[in-house]
Design an enzyme around this catalytic site. Structure first.
Site, PDB file in Angstrom:
ATOM      1  N   ASP A   7      48.240  38.296  36.201  1.00 55.18           N
ATOM      2  CA  ASP A   7      47.489  39.212  35.332  1.00 55.18           C
ATOM      3  C   ASP A   7      46.763  38.379  34.295  1.00 55.18           C
ATOM      4  OD1 ASP A   7      46.532  41.619  34.231  1.00 55.18           O
ATOM      5  OD2 ASP A   7      48.166  41.696  32.785  1.00 55.18           O
ATOM      6  N   SER A   8      45.770  38.988  33.677  1.00 54.02           N
ATOM      7  CA  SER A   8      45.075  38.303  32.594  1.00 54.02           C
ATOM      8  C   SER A   8      45.992  38.103  31.398  1.00 54.02           C
ATOM      9  CB  SER A   8      43.836  39.102  32.171  1.00 54.02           C
ATOM     10  OG  SER A   8      44.209  40.370  31.653  1.00 54.02           O
ATOM     11  N   GLY A  40      38.569  42.706  31.095  1.00 57.02           N
ATOM     12  CA  GLY A  40      37.777  43.929  31.243  1.00 57.02           C
ATOM     13  C   GLY A  40      36.342  43.845  30.770  1.00 57.02           C
ATOM     14  N   CYS A  70      46.621  43.445  38.007  1.00 57.85           N
ATOM     15  CA  CYS A  70      45.494  43.634  37.092  1.00 57.85           C
ATOM     16  C   CYS A  70      44.465  44.480  37.834  1.00 57.85           C
ATOM     17  CB  CYS A  70      44.907  42.272  36.715  1.00 57.85           C
ATOM     18  SG  CYS A  70      43.369  42.345  35.763  1.00 57.85           S
ATOM     19  N   ASN A  71      44.181  45.660  37.312  1.00 56.57           N
ATOM     20  CA  ASN A  71      43.214  46.536  37.972  1.00 56.57           C
ATOM     21  C   ASN A  71      41.827  45.914  37.997  1.00 56.57           C
ATOM     22  OD1 ASN A  71      44.282  49.598  38.471  1.00 56.57           O
ATOM     23  ND2 ASN A  71      45.420  48.602  36.835  1.00 56.57           N
ATOM     24  N   THR A  72      41.445  45.229  36.924  1.00 56.40           N
ATOM     25  CA  THR A  72      40.118  44.623  36.878  1.00 56.40           C
ATOM     26  C   THR A  72      39.968  43.563  37.964  1.00 56.40           C
ATOM     27  OG1 THR A  72      39.969  45.021  34.492  1.00 56.40           O
ATOM     28  CG2 THR A  72      38.488  43.377  35.432  1.00 56.40           C
ATOM     29  N   CYS A 206      44.941  50.385  34.069  1.00 55.46           N
ATOM     30  CA  CYS A 206      45.060  49.038  33.515  1.00 55.46           C
ATOM     31  C   CYS A 206      46.539  48.837  33.255  1.00 55.46           C
ATOM     32  CB  CYS A 206      44.255  48.886  32.228  1.00 55.46           C
ATOM     33  SG  CYS A 206      44.552  47.326  31.340  1.00 55.46           S
ATOM     34  N   THR A 207      47.105  47.767  33.782  1.00 52.47           N
ATOM     35  CA  THR A 207      48.553  47.597  33.665  1.00 52.47           C
ATOM     36  C   THR A 207      48.993  47.415  32.216  1.00 52.47           C
ATOM     37  OG1 THR A 207      48.260  45.260  34.260  1.00 52.47           O
ATOM     38  CG2 THR A 207      48.952  46.783  36.002  1.00 52.47           C
TER      39      THR A 207
END
Length: 283
Positions: A7-8, A40, A70-72, A206-207
């Site tokens: 994830d970011s 994002g 991470c959805n992005t 978004c997590t």
């Protein structure tokens, strides 16, 4: 060998925690790209490059399967990486490796249908539409992935994405609950005004937002169902591993937490969510 989670920042810990519950004996390596978080507001090519670099770091650390928590990254980078980079990574590392996302399981949970299903267009008027609100980053909203993919499967579901710029960054920095509550309420109200009423159900796309899921629940009308993304991802990964026994996942229950940012203890907000203090090592 291990399962990698990328994830970011700290938002992917929501998925990571559920995966470790589901697969307690497996080894896990978590990598937070906090030096570049959040993703994002970044451009598409930059998101692809950062995601590729994070995945390569996890493969080097021994990960066989990486979950983009991470959805992005899942919306912008996953398909490119799977089509053009993962085959080369398999050859270079000399073992089975893969990168998976979290949007497909979320859409399956939201529609109640498998990803392979595609609805036949009926053409007649649908009398009752169920509205799904997606709270997400600006990049995920611009991709329209939830609108496009849900519409392919369910004509009776209308999807409206509400970009929440800055919210992931506030959560990453451990902003106080009072400040986060104001921001979340503003976005819930903005979506309500845009569609004329509150959504029938919601997706926290978004997590990072899962860390403050209780604040979203309080801002939405009582009883509004919220799709639990971490559970959906764990269910899908369980099915994936049953179909693909070729991946080495480790069996010592090892947990490693890495960051490209400043190593050490994370914020009080993360500690409260995690249930204990959590420290990261330098990536």
């Amino acid at each position: 060998m291990a399962i990698g989670v990328f994830d970011s920042g700290v938002g992917g810990l929501t998925v990571h925690r559920e995966l470790t519950r589901r697969f307690p004996e497996r080894d896990f390596i978590y990598l937070a790209d906090q030096a570049h978080a959040p993703y994002g507001g970044r451009g598409g090519e930059e998101i692809v490059d950062l995601t590729r670099a994070g995945c390569e770091r996890l493969f080097e650390a021994g990960a066989s399967v990486i979950v983009l928590a991470c959805n992005t990254a899942s919306a912008i980078a996953l398909r490119r990486l799977q089509q053009t980079w993962v085959p080369e990574a398999r050859a270079r590392h000399g073992r089975p490796v893969n990168v998976l996302g979290i949007i497909v399981p979320t859409i399956e949970a939201a529609t109640g249908l498998p990803w392979t299903y595609e609805a036949k267009r009926r053409g007649d008027k649908i009398e009752a539409l169920e509205i799904t609100g997606v709270f997400c980053t600006a990049a995920t909203a611009m991709s329209r992935v939830y609108e496009i993919e849900i519409d392919k499967r369910r004509e009776d579901l209308a999807v409206f994405s509400e970009p929440c710029p800055g919210l992931a960054g506030l959560i990453e920095l451990g902003a106080p609950a009072e400040e986060l509550t104001v921001v979340v309420r503003d976005h819930v109200d903005a979506l309500r005004r845009r569609i004329g009423r509150h959504p029938d159900k919601a997706i926290l796309g978004c997590t990072h937002y899962e860390i403050v899921a209780d604040i979203f629940a309080e801002a939405l009308p009582p009883g509004t169902p919220v799709i639990n993304q971490p559970s959906a991802v764990a269910d899908a990964l369980d099915r994936y591993f049953q179909r693909h026994p070729e991946y080495g996942l480790g069996d010592s229950g090892r947990r490693t937490f890495l960051t490209t940012g400043k190593p050490g203890p994370q914020s009080d907000l993360v500690s409260q969510f995690w249930g204990a203090p959590l420290s990261f090592e330098a990536a």
